[in-house]
Design a protein around this motif. Structure first.
Motif: not given
Lengths: 155, 718
Positions: B531-532, B595-597, B600-604, B579-584
């Motif tokens: 689900h890109p 790159m995930w948030d 939310t757990g989503q790859a943005h 990760f750094w903060g909430y950026g993974l």
């Protein structure tokens, strides 16, 4: 190496004013452009050395010295020209030095040999003048002294 | 004195002595007689306005020239000549006192026409210096074309013969009025010059046919050609041929002169170019130093904050305190002073204890504690880097440990059994005698080992923990916690403060809270692949590889061969996480960097570029660097996702770490590759290095630890 060096008499023939002017303009033009070729500098220097005015000869010798410093391959020729320039100006010491160095490198060089003879003649000639002055001074001196003594003995 | 030739130009105001009439002609021999010399001298004096005294001397000169004087002068000059004939330098100094100097004296006594100028002094002073310089054999142009020849070739009068020849070819014809024609053709007004020669006619009939047009006979015969109208004569023609040959020679001379000048100028340009290149390299070096100083400044600021906060905090710390991460620390590390004496680029220490290729390693700080794990060994070893000895082992895992992170005294490991274990390195047992018995009482605590450790709690810990031999008492296990959740091997982990993210071959990423030990979130990579995110302007990932990887049940890709030809099946789906903060950011086996948030757990964002599984990953504020089995390292822009740079290597990249100035990578060779980012130069660390390809690395400041397939852990000084 058979070099085409001019005999000293050639240095006595000066260029016409126009010719020297053309050489001078060429030199100045290249100077303003930032790069003066060796030939231009030499042309101008040689024209100056041949000129009858002493300031020009001095300038010519100065330019020849610059060439000497800058171009190692041309140094042997420059020795001769420098000797000639100094000879023309009357700096027999320097002329002798340069010419002697040249003759060390090329003992059979005709022009160098003839220039050496000329320099020696010039030196000798000045010697005569000096001698004449000394003699004249001596003569004057003795005359004065004789006159004083005569005056003294008369009184 | 000089024998001046009176060829000076008319109208030119020369000095008096220059207007001397020639006594000797220019073509005569250059040895005038002595009498002529004296005559010259005398006559040259007359043109001066001079003091009377010197005049008297001149007049007296013939009187003085008695035979006796002449003899003595001859002797003197002979002496002079002899002395001059010997070593010229010493003799000249002597001759300065002789008569020649005296003879020169009146000439230099400030006579108006012959001032000694600064120019004179300059050239005289320069002679000595010039005579010192070396005179090489003339070669090249200098031997072909003497200066005088060039002079004769280039002075204006060399053109004379050509103009003369052209004039010889001028034929006398009745006036044609060509100039007027030409001027009219150019549209210029002509001046009426030639009224005398022609009657006032219109411009049309200006062209007048040659003479003899009147008679009939003449008309029929036609005009004679111009060239036949004039005969030059044989002498003139031979002279012209000679002149032409000489002119051709002149041209040849000038051509060789110009060639020579061109060659010289080219050489000068080449040297100047070389200088410019060197200066540009110096500029790059300065840029690198600037970046290094920036990092140092940050480090100093952090240190200042830390020391500020350290003072009020002497309270009793908890038994187990999670330290601040060192991964993002950029400033210089505290090193023993002896480290400076190490030659750079040399592996000065080697830790041999493992028997199988190193799979993971990490250390707390330079000369601190190292934890290394190898294949087929479920117990990572703990080393003291100060002494280079093994302190103990971490027992607990039941499969190969695939990833390690060490922060101060805390260590996290992830293994093929799918578990993540948290270890307290202060409790590592040095005594191996009990084997599987675990961590017995007697400890050599890490608090004893001299460490430049920032945390002060280790001192207090050791007091509480030190026991005697207590076989049956409560085991002080290193392992503080076990985090279970993943179903397949955990291949990548990253923790900071209390938060841990792990990636496993079950194609998921899990976020854990280290204080509670619970999994907070699970991020499914497979789901993200199928689900890109449809962001505007971003094309659908059309990567065959990613599709194939996603569909296959177990992920296994053969690696391209290393430098020694060996290869294996690569099965780690997640190559790296950070990760750094909430950026993974994660690098996975489909070749994509995601790159995930973490809220939310989503790859943005998905960064497509690699054609093979991503094996290692790191990011800082600006760049993401990812290395993969496709033998490249790609550097991405963190904010936009564009590619900054791609570095190509010869073998698969298995580990990397970068900072603002360099990228250190293990690229399937025995040597470690270092890429200088400012000068864009590659270099290799090989001295005393690995015998087989290096696979893992980690560095801090100038201290690098690498592990390779030869089961050795090597420590380098950068």
């Amino acid at each position: 190496m058979t070099s085409e060096l001019p005999y000293a008499a050639d240095a006595e023939v000066s260029l016409s004013y126009d010719e020297l002017e053309v050489l001078r303009i060429q030199y100045q033009k290249e100077l303003s452009q930032g790069y003066v070729t060796v030939q231009t500098k030499f042309n101008y220097a040689w024209g100056l050395v041949k000129a009858p005015i002493r300031e020009h000869q001095v300038e010519g010798v100065r330019l020849l010295q610059e060439i000497y410093r800058a171009e190692p391959t041309r140094r042997r020729e420059c020795l001769y020209y420098l000797a000639l320039g100094h000879f023309k100006m009357g700096n027999f010491d320097e002329a002798k030095k340069f010419n002697a160095l040249l003759m060390e490198k090329e003992p059979t060089n005709m022009q160098a040999l003839s220039l050496a003879q000329l320099i020696d003649k010039g030196v000798a000639h000045e010697g005569y003048i000096g001698m004449a002055l000394v003699g004249g001074a001596a003569a004057i001196g003795t005359l004065l002294v004789a006159g004083l003594i005569r005056r003294a003995t008369r009184k | 004195m000089s024998f001046t030739q009176g060829a000076s130009k008319d109208g030119r105001k020369n000095d008096a002595r220059a207007t001397l009439e020639p006594i000797t002609t220019s073509t005569s021999s250059s040895t005038p007689s002595r009498l002529e010399l004296v005559q010259n001298a005398i006559f040259s004096r007359f043109s001066h306005r001079k003091h009377d005294s010197t005049k008297i001397f001149e007049d007296l000169a013939p009187v003085i020239m008695t035979p006796r004087m002449i003899n003595s002068t001859a002797n003197a000059s002979l002496r002079q000549r002899q002395s001059l004939g010997t070593a010229h330098k010493s003799s000249l100094s002597k001759s300065k006192l002789d008569f020649s100097t005296l003879g020169r004296a009146p000439l230099r006594l400030g006579l108006g026409s012959r001032r000694i100028t600064s120019g004179d002094l300059q050239i005289v002073e320069a002679t000595d210096e010039l005579l010192e310089s070396e005179i090489p054999e003339p070669d090249g142009v200098a031997s072909d074309v003497s200066l005088l020849r060039g002079f004769n070739a280039t002075i204006p009068s060399s053109e004379q013969s050509r103009t003369r020849r052209r004039q010889m070819r001028n034929v006398d014809t009745p006036r044609l009025g060509l100039k007027k024609l030409g001027m009219n053709a150019r549209g210029l007004l002509t001046e009426d010059e030639d009224h005398d020669h022609q009657s006032v006619t219109s411009e049309d009939d200006v062209v007048v046919v040659a003479s003899g047009a009147g008679t009939l006979k003449g008309k029929r015969r036609g005009r004679e050609s111009l060239s036949a109208a004039k005969t030059l004569g044989k002498d003139e023609l031979t002279r012209q041929t000679k002149e032409i040959m000489r002119d051709k020679e002149n041209i040849h001379v000038r051509r060789s002169l110009i060639h020579n000048e061109i060659a010289e100028i080219s050489q000068k340009i080449a040297t100047l170019d070389g200088i410019r290149v060197k200066l540009e390299q110096d500029l790059l070096k300065l840029h690198e130093d600037d970046l290094e100083l920036d990092d140092e400044l940050e480090g100093v600021k952090e240190r200042m904050e830390f020391e500020q906060s350290q003072r009020p905090q002497k309270t009793a710390s908890q038994p187990f305190h999670l330290p601040h991460t060192s991964r993002r620390r950029r400033g210089p590390a505290f090193l023993p002073s002896e480290h400076d004496e190490l030659p750079p680029g040399v592996a000065f220490m080697s830790l041999d204890g493992h028997a199988t290729p190193i799979t993971a390693l990490d250390f707390s700080e330079p000369y601190g504690t190292l934890v290394s794990a190898s294949q087929d060994d479920s117990q990572p070893r703990v080393w003291d880097l100060f002494s280079g000895t093994e302190i103990g082992r971490l027992r607990g895992h039941s499969g190969t440990v695939k990833c390690v992170q060490v922060e101060d005294t805390v260590c996290l490991t992830g293994g093929s059994d799918g578990n993540v274990r948290l270890w307290d390195l202060k409790r590592v047992d040095a005594d191996q005698a009990d084997g599987w018995g675990g961590d017995e009482g007697e400890l050599v605590t890490l608090g004893d080992v001299a460490e430049e450790d920032e945390t002060a709690e280790s001192q207090q810990e050791s007091n509480g923990i030190r026991n005697g031999e207590e076989p049956a008492t409560e085991r002080n296990d290193c392992c503080q916690r076990v985090l279970e959740g993943h179903t397949k091997a955990v291949t990548a982990l990253y923790f900071e403060d209390d938060c841990l993210v792990t990636g496993a071959s079950d194609k998921t990423l899990r976020q854990w809270d280290l204080t509670t030990g619970q999994c907070v979130m699970t991020m499914d990579i497979l789901w993200a692949i199928s689900h890109p995110q449809k962001t505007p302007g971003m094309a659908l990932p059309n990567n065959l590889f990613s599709g194939a990887a996603a569909s296959v049940g177990t992920f296994a890709v053969p690696t391209p061969p290393y430098a020694d030809g060996s290869w294996e099946m690569y099965e780690d789906f997640v190559g790296g996480v950070q990760f750094w903060g909430y950026g993974l950011v994660s690098g996975s086996g489909d070749g994509a960097v995601r790159m995930w948030d973490m809220r939310t757990g989503q790859a943005h964002r998905t960064l497509i570029g690699h054609n093979a599984p991503v094996t290692c990953l790191q990011f800082d504020e600006i760049h993401i660097a990812s290395g993969s089995l496709d033998k490249t390292i790609r550097i991405w822009d963190l904010r936009t996702g564009g590619i900054f740079e791609t570095l190509k290597y010869d073998h698969p990249v298995t580990a990397l770490q970068f900072d603002t100035r360099k990228i250190v990578a293990a690229t399937g060779e025995n040597g470690i590759k270092i890429y200088n980012r400012t000068s864009m130069q590659h270099s290799t660390l090989q001295t005393n290095g690995h015998m087989q390809p290096a696979e893992r690395l980690r560095y801090m400041d100038r201290y690098l630890v690498t592990g390779g397939r030869d089961s050795a852990v090597k420590i380098w000084s950068l």
